[in-house]
Scaffold this motif. Structure first.
Motif, PDB file in Angstrom:
ATOM      1  N   ALA A   1     -39.643 -30.079 -30.107  1.00 19.79           N
ATOM      2  CA  ALA A   1     -39.535 -28.496 -29.369  1.00 19.79           C
ATOM      3  C   ALA A   1     -39.021 -28.101 -30.652  1.00 19.79           C
ATOM      4  CB  ALA A   1     -37.611 -28.713 -28.659  1.00 19.79           C
ATOM      5  N   GLY A   2     -39.272 -28.463 -32.247  1.00 20.78           N
ATOM      6  CA  GLY A   2     -39.267 -27.491 -32.825  1.00 20.78           C
ATOM      7  C   GLY A   2     -40.102 -27.589 -34.132  1.00 20.78           C
ATOM      8  N   LEU A   3     -41.325 -28.105 -33.596  1.00 18.44           N
ATOM      9  CA  LEU A   3     -42.312 -28.221 -34.151  1.00 18.44           C
ATOM     10  C   LEU A   3     -42.620 -27.158 -34.800  1.00 18.44           C
ATOM     11  CD1 LEU A   3     -45.209 -29.890 -35.025  1.00 18.44           C
ATOM     12  CD2 LEU A   3     -46.209 -29.440 -32.888  1.00 18.44           C
TER      13      LEU A   3
ATOM     14  N   ASP B   1     -41.789 -10.298 -29.896  1.00 17.14           N
ATOM     15  CA  ASP B   1     -42.244 -11.060 -27.776  1.00 17.14           C
ATOM     16  C   ASP B   1     -42.990 -11.878 -27.450  1.00 17.14           C
ATOM     17  OD1 ASP B   1     -39.577  -9.848 -28.292  1.00 17.14           O
ATOM     18  OD2 ASP B   1     -40.356  -7.115 -26.961  1.00 17.14           O
ATOM     19  N   ILE B   2     -44.389 -11.626 -27.604  1.00 19.50           N
ATOM     20  CA  ILE B   2     -45.035 -12.000 -27.376  1.00 19.50           C
ATOM     21  C   ILE B   2     -45.423 -13.653 -28.022  1.00 19.50           C
ATOM     22  CG2 ILE B   2     -47.569 -12.144 -27.580  1.00 19.50           C
ATOM     23  CD1 ILE B   2     -48.106  -9.690 -27.054  1.00 19.50           C
ATOM     24  N   VAL B   3     -45.356 -13.932 -29.320  1.00 21.75           N
ATOM     25  CA  VAL B   3     -45.322 -14.942 -29.912  1.00 21.75           C
ATOM     26  C   VAL B   3     -44.066 -15.476 -29.912  1.00 21.75           C
ATOM     27  CG1 VAL B   3     -45.109 -15.782 -31.948  1.00 21.75           C
ATOM     28  CG2 VAL B   3     -46.794 -14.221 -32.109  1.00 21.75           C
ATOM     29  N   GLY B   4     -43.199 -14.565 -29.408  1.00 24.94           N
ATOM     30  CA  GLY B   4     -41.714 -16.054 -28.974  1.00 24.94           C
ATOM     31  C   GLY B   4     -41.815 -16.493 -27.477  1.00 24.94           C
ATOM     32  N   GLU B   5     -42.798 -15.718 -26.810  1.00 27.26           N
ATOM     33  CA  GLU B   5     -42.109 -15.978 -25.516  1.00 27.26           C
ATOM     34  C   GLU B   5     -43.718 -17.388 -25.675  1.00 27.26           C
ATOM     35  OE1 GLU B   5     -44.932 -14.772 -21.553  1.00 27.26           O
ATOM     36  OE2 GLU B   5     -44.989 -13.551 -23.179  1.00 27.26           O
ATOM     37  N   VAL B   6     -44.638 -17.050 -26.301  1.00 25.00           N
ATOM     38  CA  VAL B   6     -46.251 -17.872 -26.242  1.00 25.00           C
ATOM     39  C   VAL B   6     -45.399 -19.661 -26.799  1.00 25.00           C
ATOM     40  CG1 VAL B   6     -47.847 -19.015 -27.416  1.00 25.00           C
ATOM     41  CG2 VAL B   6     -47.669 -16.981 -26.358  1.00 25.00           C
ATOM     42  N   MET B   7     -44.737 -19.159 -27.712  1.00 25.35           N
ATOM     43  CA  MET B   7     -44.262 -20.717 -28.861  1.00 25.35           C
ATOM     44  C   MET B   7     -42.964 -20.988 -27.809  1.00 25.35           C
ATOM     45  SD  MET B   7     -46.057 -21.331 -30.995  1.00 25.35           S
ATOM     46  CE  MET B   7     -46.753 -20.414 -32.687  1.00 25.35           C
TER      47      MET B   7
ATOM     48  N   ASP C   1     -37.879 -21.956 -43.890  1.00 23.58           N
ATOM     49  CA  ASP C   1     -37.028 -20.105 -44.364  1.00 23.58           C
ATOM     50  C   ASP C   1     -36.606 -19.661 -43.138  1.00 23.58           C
ATOM     51  OD1 ASP C   1     -39.164 -19.197 -42.912  1.00 23.58           O
ATOM     52  OD2 ASP C   1     -40.018 -18.504 -44.877  1.00 23.58           O
ATOM     53  N   GLY C   2     -36.238 -20.228 -41.503  1.00 22.76           N
ATOM     54  CA  GLY C   2     -35.552 -19.487 -40.279  1.00 22.76           C
ATOM     55  C   GLY C   2     -36.801 -18.686 -39.885  1.00 22.76           C
ATOM     56  N   GLY C   3     -38.075 -18.627 -40.692  1.00 20.49           N
ATOM     57  CA  GLY C   3     -38.966 -18.062 -39.489  1.00 20.49           C
ATOM     58  C   GLY C   3     -39.917 -18.269 -38.704  1.00 20.49           C
ATOM     59  N   GLY C   4     -39.791 -19.129 -38.528  1.00 22.21           N
ATOM     60  CA  GLY C   4     -40.383 -20.113 -37.419  1.00 22.21           C
ATOM     61  C   GLY C   4     -39.760 -19.818 -35.993  1.00 22.21           C
ATOM     62  N   ARG C   5     -40.622 -20.629 -34.804  1.00 22.27           N
ATOM     63  CA  ARG C   5     -40.321 -20.400 -33.485  1.00 22.27           C
ATOM     64  C   ARG C   5     -40.265 -21.965 -32.776  1.00 22.27           C
ATOM     65  NH1 ARG C   5     -41.148 -15.012 -32.420  1.00 22.27           N
ATOM     66  NH2 ARG C   5     -41.322 -13.448 -33.834  1.00 22.27           N
ATOM     67  N   PRO C   6     -39.251 -21.422 -31.516  1.00 24.62           N
ATOM     68  CA  PRO C   6     -38.879 -20.072 -31.318  1.00 24.62           C
ATOM     69  C   PRO C   6     -37.390 -20.167 -31.142  1.00 24.62           C
ATOM     70  CG  PRO C   6     -37.976 -22.455 -29.484  1.00 24.62           C
ATOM     71  CD  PRO C   6     -39.426 -22.682 -30.828  1.00 24.62           C
ATOM     72  N   ALA C   7     -36.203 -20.950 -31.881  1.00 27.02           N
ATOM     73  CA  ALA C   7     -35.378 -20.951 -32.102  1.00 27.02           C
ATOM     74  C   ALA C   7     -34.802 -20.025 -33.805  1.00 27.02           C
ATOM     75  CB  ALA C   7     -34.296 -21.969 -31.802  1.00 27.02           C
TER      76      ALA C   7
ATOM     77  N   LEU D   1     -34.809 -21.980 -36.747  1.00 23.95           N
ATOM     78  CA  LEU D   1     -34.005 -22.343 -36.896  1.00 23.95           C
ATOM     79  C   LEU D   1     -34.485 -22.751 -38.335  1.00 23.95           C
ATOM     80  CD1 LEU D   1     -34.038 -25.311 -34.914  1.00 23.95           C
ATOM     81  CD2 LEU D   1     -31.882 -23.941 -34.858  1.00 23.95           C
ATOM     82  N   ARG D   2     -32.942 -22.858 -39.264  1.00 21.82           N
ATOM     83  CA  ARG D   2     -33.248 -22.876 -41.013  1.00 21.82           C
ATOM     84  C   ARG D   2     -33.086 -24.308 -41.318  1.00 21.82           C
ATOM     85  NH1 ARG D   2     -33.621 -18.362 -44.218  1.00 21.82           N
ATOM     86  NH2 ARG D   2     -32.875 -17.248 -42.657  1.00 21.82           N
ATOM     87  N   GLY D   3     -33.636 -24.737 -42.788  1.00 24.41           N
ATOM     88  CA  GLY D   3     -33.407 -25.339 -43.442  1.00 24.41           C
ATOM     89  C   GLY D   3     -33.247 -27.059 -42.271  1.00 24.41           C
ATOM     90  N   VAL D   4     -31.831 -27.775 -43.251  1.00 23.37           N
ATOM     91  CA  VAL D   4     -31.628 -29.192 -42.320  1.00 23.37           C
ATOM     92  C   VAL D   4     -31.272 -29.176 -40.620  1.00 23.37           C
ATOM     93  CG1 VAL D   4     -31.493 -30.645 -44.405  1.00 23.37           C
ATOM     94  CG2 VAL D   4     -29.750 -28.655 -43.084  1.00 23.37           C
ATOM     95  N   GLU D   5     -30.938 -27.643 -40.224  1.00 22.19           N
ATOM     96  CA  GLU D   5     -31.126 -27.192 -39.151  1.00 22.19           C
ATOM     97  C   GLU D   5     -32.320 -27.672 -38.149  1.00 22.19           C
ATOM     98  OE1 GLU D   5     -28.596 -23.418 -39.566  1.00 22.19           O
ATOM     99  OE2 GLU D   5     -30.202 -24.032 -38.069  1.00 22.19           O
ATOM    100  N   ILE D   6     -33.880 -28.170 -38.401  1.00 21.49           N
ATOM    101  CA  ILE D   6     -35.229 -28.833 -37.919  1.00 21.49           C
ATOM    102  C   ILE D   6     -34.878 -29.750 -37.991  1.00 21.49           C
ATOM    103  CG2 ILE D   6     -36.546 -28.364 -38.278  1.00 21.49           C
ATOM    104  CD1 ILE D   6     -36.855 -25.314 -39.889  1.00 21.49           C
ATOM    105  N   PRO D   7     -34.896 -30.173 -36.994  1.00 17.36           N
ATOM    106  CA  PRO D   7     -34.758 -31.847 -37.205  1.00 17.36           C
ATOM    107  C   PRO D   7     -35.832 -32.607 -37.889  1.00 17.36           C
ATOM    108  CG  PRO D   7     -34.820 -31.094 -34.560  1.00 17.36           C
ATOM    109  CD  PRO D   7     -35.478 -29.770 -35.383  1.00 17.36           C
ATOM    110  N   LEU D   8     -35.660 -33.706 -39.044  1.00 20.10           N
ATOM    111  CA  LEU D   8     -36.395 -34.098 -39.741  1.00 20.10           C
ATOM    112  C   LEU D   8     -38.131 -34.875 -38.723  1.00 20.10           C
ATOM    113  CD1 LEU D   8     -36.712 -35.431 -41.759  1.00 20.10           C
ATOM    114  CD2 LEU D   8     -36.033 -38.004 -41.312  1.00 20.10           C
ATOM    115  N   TYR D   9     -38.163 -35.193 -38.131  1.00 20.14           N
ATOM    116  CA  TYR D   9     -38.974 -35.282 -37.098  1.00 20.14           C
ATOM    117  C   TYR D   9     -39.568 -34.320 -37.212  1.00 20.14           C
ATOM    118  CZ  TYR D   9     -36.285 -39.071 -35.405  1.00 20.14           C
ATOM    119  OH  TYR D   9     -35.633 -40.832 -35.710  1.00 20.14           O
ATOM    120  N   SER D  10     -38.857 -33.630 -36.771  1.00 20.87           N
ATOM    121  CA  SER D  10     -40.714 -31.736 -36.760  1.00 20.87           C
ATOM    122  C   SER D  10     -41.074 -31.571 -37.791  1.00 20.87           C
ATOM    123  CB  SER D  10     -38.971 -30.611 -36.395  1.00 20.87           C
ATOM    124  OG  SER D  10     -38.628 -30.247 -35.159  1.00 20.87           O
TER     125      SER D  10
END
Length: 454
Positions: free
Chosen positions: A168-170, A137-143, A175-181, A183-192
């Motif tokens: 927002a997607g930095l 919860d803490i990491v999610g909130e901060v991110m 592998d989907g283990g990032g924050r805040p959403a 996102l996995r693979g090509v769901e993550i914006p290319l620029y991110s």
């Protein structure tokens, strides 16, 4: 073909490149993240080198360029929360966190070394226990706060939704283990994806060198990083001339002069106002006690200027100086900014550095250079007892004196960590006693006239 747009400031024609303005201001974001000077600019260079082998349109290249420069736009918004949750120096925390991967071992070591490290045993155990129990919860909130705020400020500066979503997607991971959403693979914006790779490369280059950066890319490929982009970055790092280019003193000038820095974007007076207002949001997000401070100081400054007969053009210039006067505070830890008690001599010495850093940052921006000295003088006094330079009355311009009055008035009438906001009458009573020794009588009278009219 480069497009050099022109506009007038104080009756002078000036060539303005958006990349230069925002790239120079990105040095303030480096301060907040505890990164070496020029981190965002170097990330921009890295990402744009990689972009040369990708099939991107000029618009996409421009969007990637500004995503890289402004990736940390939301970085100040979680500083106070990090300080409160981990009982630690937010700047050191952020700096060291960028060297941590997603392994449990590294995460635990980081947590133990950076949670309440200066507190007593009982308080430290309580803080560590709380973080361990609520880590997700803490990491999610901060991110979440950082990413949402960064995207919001990008939109304020007229950037596309692609840039906003990329900022927002930095912190999303392949592998989907990032924050805040998550996102996995090509769901993550290319620029991110490119920005995260560039960030990690620059951090490891600065701390451990090129071999360590390459090793980290290989280790995190397919986990944090897009496995198709990793070989492109590694090929860049293995170029024979890479380190010479990366460490070239002219790298920043090359980044600011590149085509994507100004493609399709006209910088006029209105846009400069919006940029100043957007960075004021970054500044004031650093601490809950400075929320809205820069905007209020700009309003008071404008009111004083109006009473003193300033031209519309000069009032606009003064408002920008007021909006950006505290940009150096991004380099001050929230352990000091939000401290409820008295500051130690060492802490006050650090506080006195913020106008110095404001001047250094604003001096980097060609269109803000002439206001840098004015903005940095808001803690100077007529009697020479101010800081950082102890300027005498003879050295303090009317512009400086106006900004000082506006800043003091807001400081007294807003909440501070060590006291609540003062009633108007008490604030004015205190300022009455400051006339002649700290503040200018004419500027203070203009403030009083403006208050009476409001």
């Amino acid at each position: 073909m480069q497009s050099h747009h022109q506009f007038s400031i104080a009756s002078a024609t000036t060539v303005v490149r958006l990349g230069e303005i925002l790239g120079a201001l990105s040095h303030a974001l480096d301060l907040t993240e505890g990164q070496p000077n020029g981190h965002c600019v170097r990330c921009c260079w890295l990402g744009m080198q990689v972009a040369q082998v990708l099939d991107l349109t000029p618009t996409q290249l421009s969007d990637l360029y500004f995503t890289l420069l402004l990736k940390d736009l939301g970085c100040s918004s979680n500083a106070a929360r990090i300080c409160a949750l981990y009982l630690t120096d937010d700047i050191r925390f952020k700096r060291d966190f960028k060297l941590v991967d997603s392994s449990a071992r590294q995460g635990l070591e980081f947590l133990l070394n950076h949670t309440a490290s200066q507190s007593g045993l009982v308080q430290r155990l309580r803080a560590v226990s709380n973080v361990l129990k609520n880590s997700d919860d803490i990491v999610g909130e901060v991110m979440q706060v950082r990413c949402d705020r960064g995207a919001e400020i990008a939109r304020m500066m007229r950037f596309s939704e692609d840039v906003a979503e990329a900022i927002a997607g930095l912190d999303e991971h392949w592998d989907g283990g990032g924050r805040p959403a998550g996102l996995r693979g090509v769901e993550i914006p290319l620029y991110s994806r490119i920005a995260l790779l560039a960030q990690v490369v620059d951090v490891f280059m600065a701390e451990l060198g090129v071999d360590a950066a390459i090793a980290e890319l290989k280790t995190r490929s397919g986990h944090w990083f897009d496995p198709d982009l990793v070989p492109v970055f590694i090929e860049l790092l293995l170029r024979p001339d890479f380190e010479a280019e990366f460490n070239d003193p002219e790298l920043e000038a090359l980044v600011f002069a590149s085509e994507p820095a100004h493609t399709g974007r006209v910088v006029d007076e209105d846009y400069l106002d919006e940029i100043a207002s957007a960075f004021a949001q970054v500044i004031d997000a650093k601490s809950p006690f400075t929320h809205g401070h820069s905007e209020r100081v700009a309003q008071y400054t404008d009111s004083i200027c109006a009473e003193m007969g300033y031209s519309t053009e000069r009032r606009r210039w003064m408002a920008r100086a007021a909006l950006l006067h505290d940009i150096g505070k991004l380099g001050i830890s929230n352990t000091i900014l939000d401290k409820p008690g008295s500051l130690t001599d060492t802490e006050f010495d650090l506080i006195k550095l913020h106008p110095v850093m404001s001047k250094e940052i604003l001096s980097r921006v060609s269109v803000f250079q002439d206001m840098a000295v004015t903005a940095a003088a808001h803690h100077e006094r007529l009697d020479g007892k101010g800081y950082p330079d102890g300027m005498s009355a003879e050295d303090l311009t009317r512009d400086m004196r106006i900004l000082t009055v506006a800043d003091i008035f807001d400081a007294l009438t807003a909440d501070r960590p060590y006291r609540p906001a003062m009633p108007l009458e008490k604030a004015l009573s205190i300022m009455d006693d400051m006339v002649g020794c700290a503040i200018d009588i004419d500027c203070y009278a203009a403030l009083q006239d403006a208050i009476a009219k409001s």
